[in-house]
Scaffold this motif. Structure first.
Motif, mmCIF file in Angstrom:
data_model
loop_
_atom_site.group_PDB
_atom_site.id
_atom_site.type_symbol
_atom_site.label_atom_id
_atom_site.label_comp_id
_atom_site.label_asym_id
_atom_site.label_seq_id
_atom_site.Cartn_x
_atom_site.Cartn_y
_atom_site.Cartn_z
ATOM 1 N N THR A 1 4.314 11.578 -15.858
ATOM 2 C CA THR A 1 5.837 12.233 -16.263
ATOM 3 C C THR A 1 6.602 10.710 -15.265
ATOM 4 O OG1 THR A 1 5.723 14.135 -16.674
ATOM 5 C CG2 THR A 1 7.263 13.800 -15.762
ATOM 6 N N LEU A 2 5.586 10.474 -14.449
ATOM 7 C CA LEU A 2 6.273 9.301 -13.021
ATOM 8 C C LEU A 2 5.745 8.040 -13.386
ATOM 9 C CD1 LEU A 2 7.455 12.174 -10.848
ATOM 10 C CD2 LEU A 2 8.690 11.320 -12.005
ATOM 11 N N PRO A 3 5.464 7.111 -13.463
ATOM 12 C CA PRO A 3 5.220 6.305 -13.062
ATOM 13 C C PRO A 3 5.983 5.457 -12.678
ATOM 14 C CG PRO A 3 5.865 6.018 -15.530
ATOM 15 C CD PRO A 3 6.250 7.535 -15.264
ATOM 16 N N GLY A 4 4.788 4.599 -11.791
ATOM 17 C CA GLY A 4 5.730 3.824 -10.855
ATOM 18 C C GLY A 4 6.087 4.700 -10.121
ATOM 19 N N ALA A 5 6.322 5.719 -9.570
ATOM 20 C CA ALA A 5 7.066 6.436 -8.616
ATOM 21 C C ALA A 5 6.985 5.642 -7.192
ATOM 22 C CB ALA A 5 6.191 7.778 -8.960
ATOM 23 N N TRP A 6 5.377 5.867 -6.993
ATOM 24 C CA TRP A 6 5.395 5.017 -5.375
ATOM 25 C C TRP A 6 5.862 3.765 -5.102
ATOM 26 C CZ3 TRP A 6 4.644 9.233 -2.194
ATOM 27 C CH2 TRP A 6 3.704 10.341 -3.264
ATOM 28 N N GLN A 7 5.578 3.165 -5.664
ATOM 29 C CA GLN A 7 6.414 1.779 -5.697
ATOM 30 C C GLN A 7 7.968 1.429 -5.509
ATOM 31 O OE1 GLN A 7 4.536 2.639 -8.182
ATOM 32 N NE2 GLN A 7 2.072 0.957 -8.168
ATOM 33 N N ALA A 8 8.523 2.219 -6.355
ATOM 34 C CA ALA A 8 9.845 3.009 -6.548
ATOM 35 C C ALA A 8 10.249 3.268 -5.641
ATOM 36 C CB ALA A 8 10.119 3.357 -8.445
ATOM 37 N N MET A 9 9.374 4.533 -5.240
ATOM 38 C CA MET A 9 10.281 5.909 -3.857
ATOM 39 C C MET A 9 10.235 5.166 -2.503
ATOM 40 S SD MET A 9 8.727 9.633 -3.362
ATOM 41 C CE MET A 9 7.155 9.089 -3.302
ATOM 42 N N LEU A 10 9.412 4.129 -1.914
ATOM 43 C CA LEU A 10 8.637 3.878 -0.954
ATOM 44 C C LEU A 10 9.611 1.966 -0.277
ATOM 45 C CD1 LEU A 10 4.965 4.475 -0.836
ATOM 46 C CD2 LEU A 10 6.826 5.771 0.691
ATOM 47 N N PRO A 11 10.307 2.171 0.563
ATOM 48 C CA PRO A 11 10.586 1.048 1.467
ATOM 49 C C PRO A 11 9.468 -0.344 1.196
ATOM 50 C CG PRO A 11 10.365 2.852 2.805
ATOM 51 C CD PRO A 11 9.704 3.499 1.814
ATOM 52 N N LEU A 12 8.656 -0.672 0.642
ATOM 53 C CA LEU A 12 7.873 -1.641 1.335
ATOM 54 C C LEU A 12 8.440 -2.816 1.174
ATOM 55 C CD1 LEU A 12 5.351 -0.587 -1.928
ATOM 56 C CD2 LEU A 12 4.851 0.277 -0.067
ATOM 57 N N GLN A 13 7.253 -3.039 2.295
ATOM 58 C CA GLN A 13 7.619 -5.011 2.306
ATOM 59 C C GLN A 13 7.425 -5.174 1.110
ATOM 60 O OE1 GLN A 13 9.444 -6.352 4.556
ATOM 61 N NE2 GLN A 13 8.842 -4.459 6.337
ATOM 62 N N GLU A 14 7.950 -6.552 0.615
ATOM 63 C CA GLU A 14 7.039 -7.561 -0.432
ATOM 64 C C GLU A 14 6.165 -8.485 0.166
ATOM 65 O OE1 GLU A 14 9.563 -12.010 -1.991
ATOM 66 O OE2 GLU A 14 10.000 -10.945 -0.873
ATOM 67 N N GLY A 15 5.393 -7.774 -1.734
ATOM 68 C CA GLY A 15 4.512 -8.096 -0.703
ATOM 69 C C GLY A 15 2.950 -7.246 -1.085
ATOM 70 N N MET A 16 3.538 -5.875 0.132
ATOM 71 C CA MET A 16 2.488 -4.913 0.553
ATOM 72 C C MET A 16 2.329 -4.211 -0.685
ATOM 73 S SD MET A 16 1.742 -3.358 2.786
ATOM 74 C CE MET A 16 0.859 -2.129 3.172
ATOM 75 N N ALA A 17 0.621 -3.774 -0.922
ATOM 76 C CA ALA A 17 0.250 -3.151 -1.812
ATOM 77 C C ALA A 17 -0.091 -2.375 -1.326
ATOM 78 C CB ALA A 17 -0.988 -4.266 -1.822
ATOM 79 N N LEU A 18 -0.046 -0.743 -2.369
ATOM 80 C CA LEU A 18 -0.436 -0.014 -1.931
ATOM 81 C C LEU A 18 -1.855 0.379 -2.317
ATOM 82 C CD1 LEU A 18 2.034 2.544 -4.297
ATOM 83 C CD2 LEU A 18 2.524 1.968 -1.946
ATOM 84 N N ASP A 19 -2.342 1.508 -1.877
ATOM 85 C CA ASP A 19 -4.386 1.744 -1.145
ATOM 86 C C ASP A 19 -4.806 2.252 -2.291
ATOM 87 O OD1 ASP A 19 -4.010 1.502 1.054
ATOM 88 O OD2 ASP A 19 -4.098 3.026 2.055
ATOM 89 N N SER A 20 -3.725 1.896 -3.493
ATOM 90 C CA SER A 20 -4.948 2.418 -4.849
ATOM 91 C C SER A 20 -3.973 1.748 -6.236
ATOM 92 C CB SER A 20 -5.531 4.165 -5.142
ATOM 93 O OG SER A 20 -5.931 3.931 -6.887
ATOM 94 N N GLU A 21 -3.834 1.022 -6.948
ATOM 95 C CA GLU A 21 -3.072 0.838 -8.306
ATOM 96 C C GLU A 21 -3.665 1.904 -9.510
ATOM 97 O OE1 GLU A 21 -5.178 -2.476 -9.778
ATOM 98 O OE2 GLU A 21 -4.691 -3.851 -7.990
ATOM 99 N N ASP A 22 -4.659 3.089 -9.090
ATOM 100 C CA ASP A 22 -4.303 4.465 -10.479
ATOM 101 C C ASP A 22 -3.283 5.423 -9.826
ATOM 102 O OD1 ASP A 22 -5.441 7.202 -10.584
ATOM 103 O OD2 ASP A 22 -6.918 5.958 -12.469
ATOM 104 N N GLU A 23 -2.156 5.061 -10.785
ATOM 105 C CA GLU A 23 -1.046 6.508 -10.617
ATOM 106 C C GLU A 23 -1.817 7.899 -9.970
ATOM 107 O OE1 GLU A 23 1.736 6.224 -10.262
ATOM 108 O OE2 GLU A 23 1.988 4.096 -12.099
ATOM 109 N N VAL A 24 -2.831 8.150 -10.776
ATOM 110 C CA VAL A 24 -3.595 10.102 -10.776
ATOM 111 C C VAL A 24 -3.787 9.355 -8.921
ATOM 112 C CG1 VAL A 24 -5.071 11.375 -10.687
ATOM 113 C CG2 VAL A 24 -3.762 10.354 -12.529
ATOM 114 N N GLU A 25 -4.161 8.711 -8.629
ATOM 115 C CA GLU A 25 -5.510 8.130 -7.421
ATOM 116 C C GLU A 25 -4.135 8.398 -6.337
ATOM 117 O OE1 GLU A 25 -7.655 8.621 -4.025
ATOM 118 O OE2 GLU A 25 -7.958 9.408 -6.371
#
Length: 477
Positions: free
Chosen positions: A283-307
């Motif tokens: 229901t919320l694809p890309g939610a974490w990337q959109a919600m968090l104030p990530l620094q440019e180029g900062m990667a999350l700890d997983s690429e899997d949305e469920v994880e």
């Protein structure tokens, strides 16, 4: 028309105008700097919590709800709570009490609000009410009372309802257990809990919180010297206290992945929670990337949305939230410091025992200290998480009704990475209760930080949804 004879069109109209009518009083509530006791140690002298309680009490009393009892409870030395007891309608067949929960204490105002906004001056802008306490959690009491009134006006039924508004939630609800014991005879058997202090993944549907993580916090201190020494004299022969602290943390957390290495801090994830998470992630694809104030180029700890969702809701995690023994960079000299102290905060899976986690963390950090350094663990804190019981058929039907009638979009459920101690306490005291943990805290509500705001229209629809659930509880339980 919905089950049991209530007119859904009338319910919508009644909820709408009553919710709008409540907004001026909610705006006045924003003006009260009712800091939680953790942020105002003299709260009993400053009187702001009492002002918030009195504001809510006076507004509810003005509603003149038939048979309602409104009492301010004050136990010695504890922050006050407001208890509103509304008798069941004559046609209710429900057994037990429906407990509706919210809180009136607030986080500090903080600096950094956008131009024209501030923590203690309510501002309506583009459908949002800005101000501290608007969404966390001042609206809850107004929404609960509005839902009860709307059900009655629409010809529906509701169970006996007890609204509990506390004033220590933002401090971790330390005063609430004593009040739950004190009010046990008044509450009786609680069969349904409605909490309006949780979040929403978007503003298109009702979201339920079905699990909350627990918490374990400890202070780790590492000392290698009785006093500081010029690093030109001792640097090299004597191990840095920071290096030893870092090595101790590596016993607990994989520094490359962040995975917690202690089995006692992990839990098996129930199949229904995984299914809910999969539906929420879709229901919320890309939610974490959109919600968090990530620094440019900062990667999350997983690429899997469920994880990513599971990392936040059912996996343990560690954050160093404070430090001592480290001067500010501008004040730092070439010194081998005598000690390093770190405050460690662990988020725990909902079903992990927090006391066991603290014991395991303590043993792991203090066993066989490197180089014989003095290592201590102190100031421990433990709070269990919570996993909701499976929704009863009547509640699942009610949620589907809310989806169809109020939102036009299916409801979703998801765990929350934080804690609401109240939920675990209630579940222990009333193991047979059903839980509806929901709220208007959307992804851009900014709770606890500058520019906190309430999406007014969405909060109104949540209120309408709660009204439907109360009617179903009265006619189906």
């Amino acid at each position: 028309m919905v089950a049991g004879g209530m007119d859904s069109g009338v319910l919508r109209d009644e909820t709408s105008w009553r919710w709008r009518d409540a907004l001026p009083s909610l705006m006045d509530f924003v003006r009260i700097p009712a800091l939680s006791p953790a942020f105002d140690s003299r709260w009993d002298e400053t009187g702001h919590l009492d002002a918030a309680i009195e504001h809510a009490r006076a507004w509810i009393a003005s509603r003149d709800i038939p048979g309602a009892s409104i009492v301010v409870e004050r136990l010695p030395g504890l922050s006050p709570v407001l208890v509103v007891d509304v008798p069941a309608t004559s046609g209710s067949t429900a057994l037990g009490t429906t407990l509706l929960y919210g809180h009136l204490d607030k986080q500090p105002g903080l600096d950094g609000w956008s131009e024209g906004l501030g923590p203690w001056e309510p501002v309506m802008r583009e459908g949002r009410l800005f101000g501290r306490g608007s969404v966390d959690d001042g609206y809850a009491g107004f929404a609960a009372i509005t839902a009860i009134e709307a059900v009655q006006a629409a010809g529906g039924e509701h169970p006996r309802c007890v609204l509990l508004l506390e004033t220590s939630e933002e401090s971790g609800s330390p005063d609430l257990p004593a009040y739950l014991d004190h009010l046990a005879g008044i509450l009786g058997t609680v069969s349904l809990v409605v909490c309006l202090d949780s979040g929403a993944g978007d503003y298109e549907r009702m979201w339920l919180t079905t699990s909350l993580r627990g918490l374990a916090s400890v202070t780790l201190s590492v000392s290698t010297l009785r006093s500081g020494v010029h690093s030109g004299m001792a640097g090299g022969p004597v191990a840095s206290s920071f290096r030893i602290a870092r090595a101790l943390l590596d016993r607990i957390e994989d520094p490359a992945t962040g995975k917690i290495l202690l089995p006692e801090l992990h839990a098996n994830i129930p199949a229904d929670r995984i299914a809910e998470t999969e539906a929420a992630a879709a229901t919320l694809p890309g939610a974490w990337q959109a919600m968090l104030p990530l620094q440019e180029g900062m990667a999350l700890d997983s690429e899997d949305e469920v994880e990513l969702h599971l990392l936040n809701t059912w996996r343990p995690s560690l954050e160093v939230i404070g430090a001592d023994g480290l001067p500010l960079p501008a004040d730092a000299g070439n010194v081998l410091r005598p000690s390093t102290t770190l405050r460690l905060s662990f988020r725990l899976p909902p079903t992990v025992d927090a006391d066991t986690a603290v014991d395991t963390i303590t043993r792991t950090l203090t066993a066989d200290p490197p180089r014989g350094a003095h290592v201590t663990v102190s100031d421990t804190e433990a709070a269990n998480g919570w996993n909701a019981p499976t929704a009863a058929p009547w509640l699942a039907d009610a949620l589907d009704e809310v989806s169809d009638t109020v939102f036009g979009s299916p409801w979703r459920a998801l765990g929350v990475g934080g804690s609401i101690p109240f939920m675990g306490l209630l579940h222990e005291a009333h193991p047979g209760a059903q839980f509806v943990i929901t709220g208007a805290l959307g992804p851009d509500s900014n709770a606890h930080v500058p520019d906190e705001s309430l999406n007014v229209a969405f909060a109104g629809r949540i209120t309408e949804g709660i009204a439907h659930i109360l009617h179903r509880a009265a006619t189906s339980m």
